[in-house]
Design a protein around this motif. Structure first.
Motif, PDB file in Angstrom:
ATOM      1  N   ILE A  80       6.145 -16.873 -47.178  1.00 43.92           N
ATOM      2  CA  ILE A  80       4.958 -16.385 -47.885  1.00 43.92           C
ATOM      3  C   ILE A  80       5.411 -15.731 -49.184  1.00 43.92           C
ATOM      4  O   ILE A  80       6.420 -14.993 -49.203  1.00 43.92           O
ATOM      5  CB  ILE A  80       4.175 -15.380 -47.022  1.00 43.92           C
ATOM      6  CG1 ILE A  80       3.437 -16.102 -45.887  1.00 43.92           C
ATOM      7  CG2 ILE A  80       3.180 -14.585 -47.870  1.00 43.92           C
ATOM      8  CD1 ILE A  80       2.719 -15.158 -44.931  1.00 43.92           C
ATOM      9  N   ILE A  81       4.674 -15.971 -50.255  1.00 49.86           N
ATOM     10  CA  ILE A  81       4.885 -15.258 -51.521  1.00 49.86           C
ATOM     11  C   ILE A  81       3.719 -14.300 -51.696  1.00 49.86           C
ATOM     12  O   ILE A  81       2.549 -14.687 -51.618  1.00 49.86           O
ATOM     13  CB  ILE A  81       4.973 -16.224 -52.704  1.00 49.86           C
ATOM     14  CG1 ILE A  81       6.161 -17.182 -52.534  1.00 49.86           C
ATOM     15  CG2 ILE A  81       5.121 -15.452 -54.021  1.00 49.86           C
ATOM     16  CD1 ILE A  81       6.283 -18.193 -53.658  1.00 49.86           C
ATOM     17  N   SER A  87      -0.798  -9.019 -51.613  1.00 45.93           N
ATOM     18  CA  SER A  87      -1.800 -10.079 -51.814  1.00 45.93           C
ATOM     19  C   SER A  87      -1.076 -11.423 -51.783  1.00 45.93           C
ATOM     20  O   SER A  87      -0.169 -11.669 -52.597  1.00 45.93           O
ATOM     21  CB  SER A  87      -2.513  -9.898 -53.162  1.00 45.93           C
ATOM     22  OG  SER A  87      -3.235  -8.681 -53.171  1.00 45.93           O
ATOM     23  N   ILE A  88      -1.467 -12.273 -50.852  1.00 47.30           N
ATOM     24  CA  ILE A  88      -0.795 -13.549 -50.648  1.00 47.30           C
ATOM     25  C   ILE A  88      -1.405 -14.590 -51.586  1.00 47.30           C
ATOM     26  O   ILE A  88      -2.625 -14.787 -51.599  1.00 47.30           O
ATOM     27  CB  ILE A  88      -0.954 -14.010 -49.184  1.00 47.30           C
ATOM     28  CG1 ILE A  88      -0.332 -12.972 -48.236  1.00 47.30           C
ATOM     29  CG2 ILE A  88      -0.307 -15.378 -48.974  1.00 47.30           C
ATOM     30  CD1 ILE A  88      -0.603 -13.252 -46.773  1.00 47.30           C
ATOM     31  N   GLN A 125       0.935 -13.003 -39.972  1.00 48.59           N
ATOM     32  CA  GLN A 125       2.203 -13.684 -40.233  1.00 48.59           C
ATOM     33  C   GLN A 125       3.061 -12.894 -41.211  1.00 48.59           C
ATOM     34  O   GLN A 125       4.296 -12.813 -41.061  1.00 48.59           O
ATOM     35  CB  GLN A 125       1.934 -15.088 -40.782  1.00 48.59           C
ATOM     36  CG  GLN A 125       1.253 -16.019 -39.794  1.00 48.59           C
ATOM     37  CD  GLN A 125       2.112 -16.255 -38.563  1.00 48.59           C
ATOM     38  OE1 GLN A 125       3.311 -16.487 -38.654  1.00 48.59           O
ATOM     39  NE2 GLN A 125       1.489 -16.182 -37.386  1.00 48.59           N
ATOM     40  N   LEU A 126       2.418 -12.296 -42.201  1.00 47.58           N
ATOM     41  CA  LEU A 126       3.161 -11.469 -43.163  1.00 47.58           C
ATOM     42  C   LEU A 126       3.797 -10.261 -42.479  1.00 47.58           C
ATOM     43  O   LEU A 126       4.953  -9.903 -42.762  1.00 47.58           O
ATOM     44  CB  LEU A 126       2.207 -11.010 -44.279  1.00 47.58           C
ATOM     45  CG  LEU A 126       2.827 -10.121 -45.365  1.00 47.58           C
ATOM     46  CD1 LEU A 126       3.948 -10.857 -46.099  1.00 47.58           C
ATOM     47  CD2 LEU A 126       1.749  -9.646 -46.346  1.00 47.58           C
ATOM     48  N   LYS A 127       3.074  -9.659 -41.555  1.00 50.06           N
ATOM     49  CA  LYS A 127       3.622  -8.514 -40.810  1.00 50.06           C
ATOM     50  C   LYS A 127       4.832  -8.929 -39.978  1.00 50.06           C
ATOM     51  O   LYS A 127       5.842  -8.217 -39.930  1.00 50.06           O
ATOM     52  CB  LYS A 127       2.529  -7.928 -39.910  1.00 50.06           C
ATOM     53  CG  LYS A 127       2.980  -6.698 -39.138  1.00 50.06           C
ATOM     54  CD  LYS A 127       1.843  -6.154 -38.276  1.00 50.06           C
ATOM     55  CE  LYS A 127       2.320  -4.940 -37.487  1.00 50.06           C
ATOM     56  NZ  LYS A 127       1.238  -4.402 -36.608  1.00 50.06           N
ATOM     57  N   ILE A 128       4.745 -10.107 -39.321  1.00 47.04           N
ATOM     58  CA  ILE A 128       5.876 -10.604 -38.527  1.00 47.04           C
ATOM     59  C   ILE A 128       7.090 -10.840 -39.415  1.00 47.04           C
ATOM     60  O   ILE A 128       8.221 -10.481 -39.068  1.00 47.04           O
ATOM     61  CB  ILE A 128       5.474 -11.905 -37.792  1.00 47.04           C
ATOM     62  CG1 ILE A 128       4.397 -11.619 -36.743  1.00 47.04           C
ATOM     63  CG2 ILE A 128       6.691 -12.554 -37.137  1.00 47.04           C
ATOM     64  CD1 ILE A 128       3.816 -12.864 -36.099  1.00 47.04           C
ATOM     65  N   MET A 129       6.861 -11.440 -40.578  1.00 45.32           N
ATOM     66  CA  MET A 129       7.971 -11.717 -41.489  1.00 45.32           C
ATOM     67  C   MET A 129       8.611 -10.435 -42.001  1.00 45.32           C
ATOM     68  O   MET A 129       9.835 -10.358 -42.162  1.00 45.32           O
ATOM     69  CB  MET A 129       7.472 -12.564 -42.662  1.00 45.32           C
ATOM     70  CG  MET A 129       7.027 -13.966 -42.257  1.00 45.32           C
ATOM     71  SD  MET A 129       6.428 -14.929 -43.665  1.00 45.32           S
ATOM     72  CE  MET A 129       5.880 -16.423 -42.843  1.00 45.32           C
ATOM     73  N   TYR A 149       8.671 -13.462 -48.440  1.00 48.93           N
ATOM     74  CA  TYR A 149       8.931 -13.148 -47.029  1.00 48.93           C
ATOM     75  C   TYR A 149       9.080 -14.460 -46.246  1.00 48.93           C
ATOM     76  O   TYR A 149       8.425 -15.463 -46.559  1.00 48.93           O
ATOM     77  CB  TYR A 149       7.782 -12.332 -46.432  1.00 48.93           C
ATOM     78  CG  TYR A 149       7.550 -11.016 -47.136  1.00 48.93           C
ATOM     79  CD1 TYR A 149       8.254  -9.869 -46.776  1.00 48.93           C
ATOM     80  CD2 TYR A 149       6.611 -10.922 -48.169  1.00 48.93           C
ATOM     81  CE1 TYR A 149       8.034  -8.656 -47.429  1.00 48.93           C
ATOM     82  CE2 TYR A 149       6.392  -9.716 -48.829  1.00 48.93           C
ATOM     83  CZ  TYR A 149       7.107  -8.595 -48.453  1.00 48.93           C
ATOM     84  OH  TYR A 149       6.901  -7.405 -49.091  1.00 48.93           O
ATOM     85  N   TYR A 150       9.918 -14.436 -45.258  1.00 51.47           N
ATOM     86  CA  TYR A 150      10.110 -15.627 -44.420  1.00 51.47           C
ATOM     87  C   TYR A 150      10.461 -15.189 -43.006  1.00 51.47           C
ATOM     88  O   TYR A 150      10.848 -14.040 -42.774  1.00 51.47           O
ATOM     89  CB  TYR A 150      11.211 -16.527 -44.988  1.00 51.47           C
ATOM     90  CG  TYR A 150      12.598 -15.935 -44.905  1.00 51.47           C
ATOM     91  CD1 TYR A 150      13.466 -16.293 -43.866  1.00 51.47           C
ATOM     92  CD2 TYR A 150      13.041 -14.996 -45.834  1.00 51.47           C
ATOM     93  CE1 TYR A 150      14.740 -15.746 -43.772  1.00 51.47           C
ATOM     94  CE2 TYR A 150      14.305 -14.444 -45.745  1.00 51.47           C
ATOM     95  CZ  TYR A 150      15.151 -14.821 -44.719  1.00 51.47           C
ATOM     96  OH  TYR A 150      16.405 -14.269 -44.625  1.00 51.47           O
TER      97      TYR A 150
END
Length: 411
Positions: A80-81, A87-88, A125-129, A149-150
């Protein structure tokens, strides 16, 4: 060497070997995980740089642009960027049936399936990354920054859990194999015990019959019907007959009959006390009226093994007490055999019943093992070390089922 100690050493050695294998597997897998994780971060950094170049480069369709796109699309793990406010605005490798972009003002071609607007999914998903890896920060030419993030690829995730799955399967296999082989070994031991016992009973039969005849001949020839020494000889010959009968009963289901437990214990103690040192006091106490289902010859053998161990534990002067109590609620009978001998360490409370375990220089270490078999397998009871203290003595407890059934009183 004591066979039980030898067995314990082998078990300890195998346990250490298993621990070494486990540790080696975990360390090597962790090494592979670290290397693969480093390689994936490098890929994420390359993906981030290629994405930035695509956004910054002019819209020209040439080989270099195609190459940059190929590099960007080669990333295999989800990414994710986002900006500094989380803000994705770009993502890859996530669920394509969902989107964080509203299509209210977008023109969608007829027949094209519209992804579900689900910004909560991307935030999760951002939180997990964020929890898995620190972000890769890319500075843009306009002064802003991207936060890439990945999360781990499916291959790396599987590699992380692989050793635990592997060790679990190995453990299950070893437990099943140990159970099967232990069952086979016990079956073989039982066959050996049965064969030895039957052969011992057969070999004892002829000399015992001969001794009984000799005792009767001595009584008749020397008119010694009332001689106490001849009576004691007769008692010992009868005892040998009982021993032979015990061996003949091993391997077959004994007949249990109701007996007054106090009388059975008292009869055995009266026989045993005159065959040991007179400095050892014997006491039989407790409930005189309880009944239990017993095979008397085998139960005498149980008492003999425990009481003989108690006499061996007493150096010179001492006391052995057999106390009989009934638990009416549980319909059980407790037989506590106590001595004031050397005592047993708490760590050996279960060990003393293992075949081959003995603390004496001479002995096979089979008495208490046979006792446990006879109590549990033949009398459906329990035997264990209730209490012991070094230098003060030991108490063994036998639990039997009462042959009397008590009906609750109706009020």
């Amino acid at each position: 060497m004591n066979p039980y100690q030898n067995s314990q050493r082998w078990k300890f050695a195998l346990l250490i070997f298993a621990a070494i294998i486990t540790a080696t597997s975990l360390i090597y897998t962790n090494y592979l995980v670290k290397n693969l994780s480093a390689a994936e971060r490098t890929k994420a950094e390359v993906w981030a740089m290629s994405t930035r170049n695509i956004f910054d480069m002019p819209d020209v369709n040439d080989e270099f642009t195609t190459f940059i796109y190929a590099i960007r699309d080669s990333l295999s793990m989800p990414a994710i960027i986002a900006d500094s406010r989380d803000s994705i605005f770009y993502w890859k490798g996530l669920d394509t049936s969902r989107t964080n972009i509203s299509f209210q003002n977008e023109i969608v071609m007829e027949g094209t399936p519209m992804p579900k607007y689900d910004p909560a999914y991307f935030n999760r998903q951002l939180k997990i990354m964020k929890e898995q890896h620190p972000p890769i920060i890319v500075d843009l030419y306009n002064g802003e920054s991207w936060y890439i993030y990945y999360k781990d690829s499916s291959l790396l995730t599987q590699l992380r859990i692989f050793p635990y799955v592997q060790l679990s399967l190995i453990t299950i296999f070893l437990v099943i194999a140990y159970t099967v082989f232990n069952s086979i070994r016990k079956s073989e031991q039982n066959q050996v015990w049965l064969g030895m016992a039957k052969e011992a009973a057969h070999q004892l039969g002829t000399p015992i019959s001969s001794l009984m005849a000799w005792v009767e001949l001595i009584k008749a020839k020397f008119n010694a019907e009332d001689d106490p020494l001849i009576d004691e000889m007769g008692q010992d010959v009868k005892r040998l007959e009982v021993v032979a009968d015990r061996f003949s009963k091993i391997g077959s289901k004994p007949v249990l009959e109701p007996h007054n437990l106090y009388d059975v214990v008292q009869d055995f103690v009266n026989y045993f006390r005159i065959r040991v040192s007179d400095k050892i006091e014997f006491v039989v106490a407790g409930d005189r009226h309880v009944e239990a289902m017993l095979n008397v010859p085998l139960f005498d053998w149980i008492l003999e093994n425990i009481i003989k161990n108690a006499t061996n534990a007493i150096d010179s002067t001492g006391k052995i007490e057999v106390r009989i109590e009934e638990n009416i609620v549980r319909e059980q009978i407790f037989i506590d055999i106590s001595d004031n001998g050397k005592g047993i360490p708490r760590s050996m409370f279960d060990t003393v019943f293992q075949p081959g375990f003995t603390t004496r220089k001479r002995g096979w270490g089979l008495g208490l093992s046979l006792t446990k078999r006879m109590v549990e397998n033949y009398h459906n009871g329990q035997v264990f070390v209730k209490d012991s203290e070094i230098g003060k003595g030991t108490t063994f407890r036998i639990i039997l089922k009462s042959s009397l059934v008590y009906e609750p009183t109706k009020i």
